[in-house]
Design a protein around this motif. Structure first.
Motif, PDB file in Angstrom:
ATOM      1  N   UNK A   1       0.850  -1.181   0.000  1.00 18.22           N
ATOM      2  CA  UNK A   1       0.000   0.000   0.000  1.00 18.22           C
ATOM      3  C   UNK A   1       0.892   1.240   0.000  1.00 18.22           C
ATOM      4  N   UNK A   2       0.539   2.207  -0.782  1.00 22.28           N
ATOM      5  CA  UNK A   2       1.353   3.411  -0.934  1.00 22.28           C
ATOM      6  C   UNK A   2       1.252   4.352   0.266  1.00 22.28           C
ATOM      7  N   UNK A   3       0.128   4.319   0.996  1.00 24.10           N
ATOM      8  CA  UNK A   3      -0.058   5.199   2.152  1.00 24.10           C
ATOM      9  C   UNK A   3      -0.125   4.334   3.405  1.00 24.10           C
ATOM     10  N   UNK A   4       0.740   4.670   4.375  1.00 19.59           N
ATOM     11  CA  UNK A   4       0.722   3.987   5.666  1.00 19.59           C
ATOM     12  C   UNK A   4       0.574   5.020   6.760  1.00 19.59           C
ATOM     13  N   UNK A   5      -0.229   4.682   7.747  1.00 20.24           N
ATOM     14  CA  UNK A   5      -0.396   5.538   8.907  1.00 20.24           C
ATOM     15  C   UNK A   5       0.034   4.764  10.140  1.00 20.24           C
ATOM     16  N   UNK A   6       1.024   5.283  10.831  1.00 20.19           N
ATOM     17  CA  UNK A   6       1.440   4.714  12.105  1.00 20.19           C
ATOM     18  C   UNK A   6       0.601   5.387  13.173  1.00 20.19           C
ATOM     19  N   UNK A   7      -0.111   4.567  13.949  1.00 18.63           N
ATOM     20  CA  UNK A   7      -1.072   5.107  14.898  1.00 18.63           C
ATOM     21  C   UNK A   7      -1.120   4.255  16.156  1.00 18.63           C
ATOM     22  N   UNK A   8      -1.643   4.859  17.221  1.00 17.35           N
ATOM     23  CA  UNK A   8      -1.831   4.210  18.507  1.00 17.35           C
ATOM     24  C   UNK A   8      -3.321   4.136  18.771  1.00 17.35           C
ATOM     25  N   UNK A   9      -3.812   2.968  19.106  1.00 11.03           N
ATOM     26  CA  UNK A   9      -5.223   2.786  19.395  1.00 11.03           C
ATOM     27  C   UNK A   9      -5.644   3.698  20.550  1.00 11.03           C
ATOM     28  N   UNK A  10      -6.710   4.452  20.355  1.00 12.61           N
ATOM     29  CA  UNK A  10      -7.216   5.354  21.377  1.00 12.61           C
ATOM     30  C   UNK A  10      -6.603   6.744  21.356  1.00 12.61           C
ATOM     31  N   UNK A  24     -11.674  11.654   2.866  1.00 14.92           N
ATOM     32  CA  UNK A  24     -11.111  11.951   1.548  1.00 14.92           C
ATOM     33  C   UNK A  24     -11.159  10.740   0.617  1.00 14.92           C
ATOM     34  N   UNK A  25     -11.572   9.590   1.150  1.00 17.37           N
ATOM     35  CA  UNK A  25     -11.648   8.394   0.327  1.00 17.37           C
ATOM     36  C   UNK A  25     -10.294   7.801  -0.026  1.00 17.37           C
ATOM     37  N   UNK A  26      -9.317   8.040   0.815  1.00 20.50           N
ATOM     38  CA  UNK A  26      -7.957   7.568   0.570  1.00 20.50           C
ATOM     39  C   UNK A  26      -7.815   6.135   1.087  1.00 20.50           C
ATOM     40  N   UNK A  27      -7.247   5.267   0.249  1.00 21.31           N
ATOM     41  CA  UNK A  27      -6.926   3.912   0.693  1.00 21.31           C
ATOM     42  C   UNK A  27      -5.590   3.970   1.416  1.00 21.31           C
ATOM     43  N   UNK A  28      -5.546   3.352   2.586  1.00 19.50           N
ATOM     44  CA  UNK A  28      -4.324   3.373   3.382  1.00 19.50           C
ATOM     45  C   UNK A  28      -4.287   2.162   4.290  1.00 19.50           C
ATOM     46  N   UNK A  50       9.582   9.063  17.682  1.00 18.14           N
ATOM     47  CA  UNK A  50       8.735   7.958  18.126  1.00 18.14           C
ATOM     48  C   UNK A  50       7.277   8.349  18.347  1.00 18.14           C
ATOM     49  N   UNK A  51       6.930   9.608  18.122  1.00 16.41           N
ATOM     50  CA  UNK A  51       5.549  10.050  18.310  1.00 16.41           C
ATOM     51  C   UNK A  51       4.659   9.625  17.157  1.00 16.41           C
ATOM     52  N   UNK A  52       3.372   9.553  17.425  1.00 15.18           N
ATOM     53  CA  UNK A  52       2.371   9.253  16.400  1.00 15.18           C
ATOM     54  C   UNK A  52       1.280  10.310  16.467  1.00 15.18           C
ATOM     55  N   UNK A  53       0.554  10.524  15.404  1.00 16.64           N
ATOM     56  CA  UNK A  53       0.561   9.783  14.153  1.00 16.64           C
ATOM     57  C   UNK A  53       1.724  10.182  13.236  1.00 16.64           C
ATOM     58  N   UNK A  54       2.064   9.225  12.368  1.00 19.67           N
ATOM     59  CA  UNK A  54       3.035   9.454  11.298  1.00 19.67           C
ATOM     60  C   UNK A  54       2.431   8.902  10.018  1.00 19.67           C
ATOM     61  N   UNK A  55       2.424   9.726   8.984  1.00 20.23           N
ATOM     62  CA  UNK A  55       1.923   9.314   7.677  1.00 20.23           C
ATOM     63  C   UNK A  55       3.101   9.119   6.735  1.00 20.23           C
ATOM     64  N   UNK A  56       3.101   8.002   6.013  1.00 20.28           N
ATOM     65  CA  UNK A  56       4.129   7.723   5.011  1.00 20.28           C
ATOM     66  C   UNK A  56       3.424   7.543   3.672  1.00 20.28           C
ATOM     67  N   UNK A  57       3.776   8.403   2.721  1.00 19.07           N
ATOM     68  CA  UNK A  57       3.236   8.331   1.363  1.00 19.07           C
ATOM     69  C   UNK A  57       4.397   7.942   0.456  1.00 19.07           C
ATOM     70  N   UNK A  58       4.535   6.641   0.215  1.00 16.73           N
ATOM     71  CA  UNK A  58       5.651   6.135  -0.587  1.00 16.73           C
ATOM     72  C   UNK A  58       5.617   6.655  -2.016  1.00 16.73           C
TER      73      UNK A  58
END
Length: 79
Positions: A1-10, A24-28, A50-58
């Motif tokens: 997947x081209x878009x990854x979101x690093x996230x913490x539950x809650x 926005x209808x973005x697949x990630x 080390x903080x989140x969120x982090x978005x990676x758009x390859x």
């Protein structure tokens, strides 16, 4: 997947980014991270911190942190 979101539950900031991507209808793909900062080696490897969120758009070569900046990027670039 081209878009990854690093996230913490809650995490409210992560939820804000999730909502923006969904609206926005973005697949990630979500990479769920550990609650302890010391366990977030993957986040540190991709973003330098080390903080989140982090978005990676390859596809566009973009890695960014901070929910406000990510939401703005989603609305201007990905929507």
């Amino acid at each position: 997947m081209a878009i990854r979101l690093y996230a913490l539950d809650g995490c409210p900031y992560c939820e804000t980014v999730h909502d923006a991507l969904d609206d926005a209808g973005v697949e990630y793909e979500t990479e769920w991270v550990e609650a302890l900062h010391s366990k977030r080696d993957e986040v540190k490897r991709v973003s330098g911190q080390r903080g989140v969120p982090v978005l990676v758009d390859d596809e566009r070569g973009v890695t960014m942190a901070e929910s406000e900046k990510i939401v703005e990027y989603v609305e201007r670039t990905l929507a």
